[in-house]
Write a protein that holds these residues in place. Structure first.
Motif, short mmCIF file in Angstrom:
data_model
loop_
_atom_site.label_atom_id
_atom_site.label_comp_id
_atom_site.label_asym_id
_atom_site.label_seq_id
_atom_site.Cartn_x
_atom_site.Cartn_y
_atom_site.Cartn_z
N ILE A 241 0.71 -1.10 0.04
CA ILE A 241 -0.01 0.04 0.07
C ILE A 241 0.92 1.43 -0.21
CG2 ILE A 241 -1.87 1.50 1.38
CD1 ILE A 241 -2.76 -1.24 2.68
N ARG A 242 0.71 2.22 -0.98
CA ARG A 242 1.30 3.31 -0.98
C ARG A 242 0.79 4.31 -0.15
NH1 ARG A 242 1.63 7.17 -6.17
NH2 ARG A 242 3.03 8.97 -5.37
N PHE A 243 1.48 5.22 0.71
CA PHE A 243 0.98 5.88 1.60
C PHE A 243 1.51 7.51 1.29
CE2 PHE A 243 0.83 2.15 3.99
CZ PHE A 243 -0.62 2.51 4.68
N ASP A 244 2.61 7.80 0.42
CA ASP A 244 3.09 8.80 0.12
C ASP A 244 2.83 9.48 -1.09
OD1 ASP A 244 4.89 11.35 -0.22
OD2 ASP A 244 6.50 10.22 0.47
N PHE A 245 1.88 10.50 -1.31
CA PHE A 245 1.61 10.81 -2.65
C PHE A 245 1.78 12.31 -2.73
CE2 PHE A 245 -1.54 7.86 -1.22
CZ PHE A 245 -1.76 6.95 -2.29
N ALA B 50 -0.57 15.34 5.24
CA ALA B 50 -1.48 14.27 5.14
C ALA B 50 -1.21 13.49 3.95
CB ALA B 50 -2.87 14.96 4.89
N LEU B 51 -0.86 14.17 2.87
CA LEU B 51 -0.45 13.52 1.45
C LEU B 51 0.97 12.46 1.64
CD1 LEU B 51 -1.12 16.42 -0.95
CD2 LEU B 51 -2.47 14.28 -0.50
N ARG B 52 1.70 13.00 2.70
CA ARG B 52 2.84 11.93 2.93
C ARG B 52 2.46 10.59 3.87
NH1 ARG B 52 6.13 17.18 2.92
NH2 ARG B 52 7.88 16.58 1.34
N GLY B 53 1.03 10.60 4.12
CA GLY B 53 0.72 9.57 4.96
C GLY B 53 1.12 9.69 6.41
N LEU B 54 1.48 10.87 6.70
CA LEU B 54 1.86 10.93 8.22
C LEU B 54 0.65 11.35 9.00
CD1 LEU B 54 5.18 13.09 7.24
CD2 LEU B 54 5.01 10.63 7.98
N ASP B 55 0.89 11.08 10.36
CA ASP B 55 -0.20 11.46 11.33
C ASP B 55 -0.27 13.19 11.54
OD1 ASP B 55 -1.03 9.15 11.83
OD2 ASP B 55 0.76 8.92 13.64
#
Length: 93
Positions: free
Chosen positions: A5-9, A78-83
């Motif tokens: 799963i890719r989290f960093d957009f 958020a787009l990096r998938g961080l809290d």
């Protein structure tokens, strides 16, 4: 087979990368943005957010000149998938 799963957009724009640390600090100070030390740099313009040009064009056409402070700092996180915990005035009273 598991598909990762890719989290960093998010890809930081060249103009944001080129900002000196004192410029980032001044941007945050002027907009009352408080962050942790490890927080990514904020986006300054809608074009810095990396959205498709069609979306950016619609945002600008709707009359928005620049991202709000919570958008400026929140989108890169958020787009990096961080809290992210964000608090901002809503303008609703």
């Amino acid at each position: 087979m598991d598909i990762p799963i890719r989290f960093d957009f998010f890809t930081e724009s060249d103009s944001v990368t080129a900002m000196r640390s004192d410029e980032v600090a001044a941007f945050r100070k002027n907009r009352l943005i408080k962050t942790s030390d490890s927080c990514p740099r904020p986006v300054v313009k809608f074009a810095d957010a990396g959205f498709p040009v069609e979306i950016t064009d619609e945002i600008v056409a709707a009359g928005f000149a620049e991202p709000t402070p919570i958008q400026s700092q929140g989108w890169p996180v958020a787009l990096r998938g961080l809290d992210l915990v964000g608090i901002a005035s809503t303008g609703s009273g």
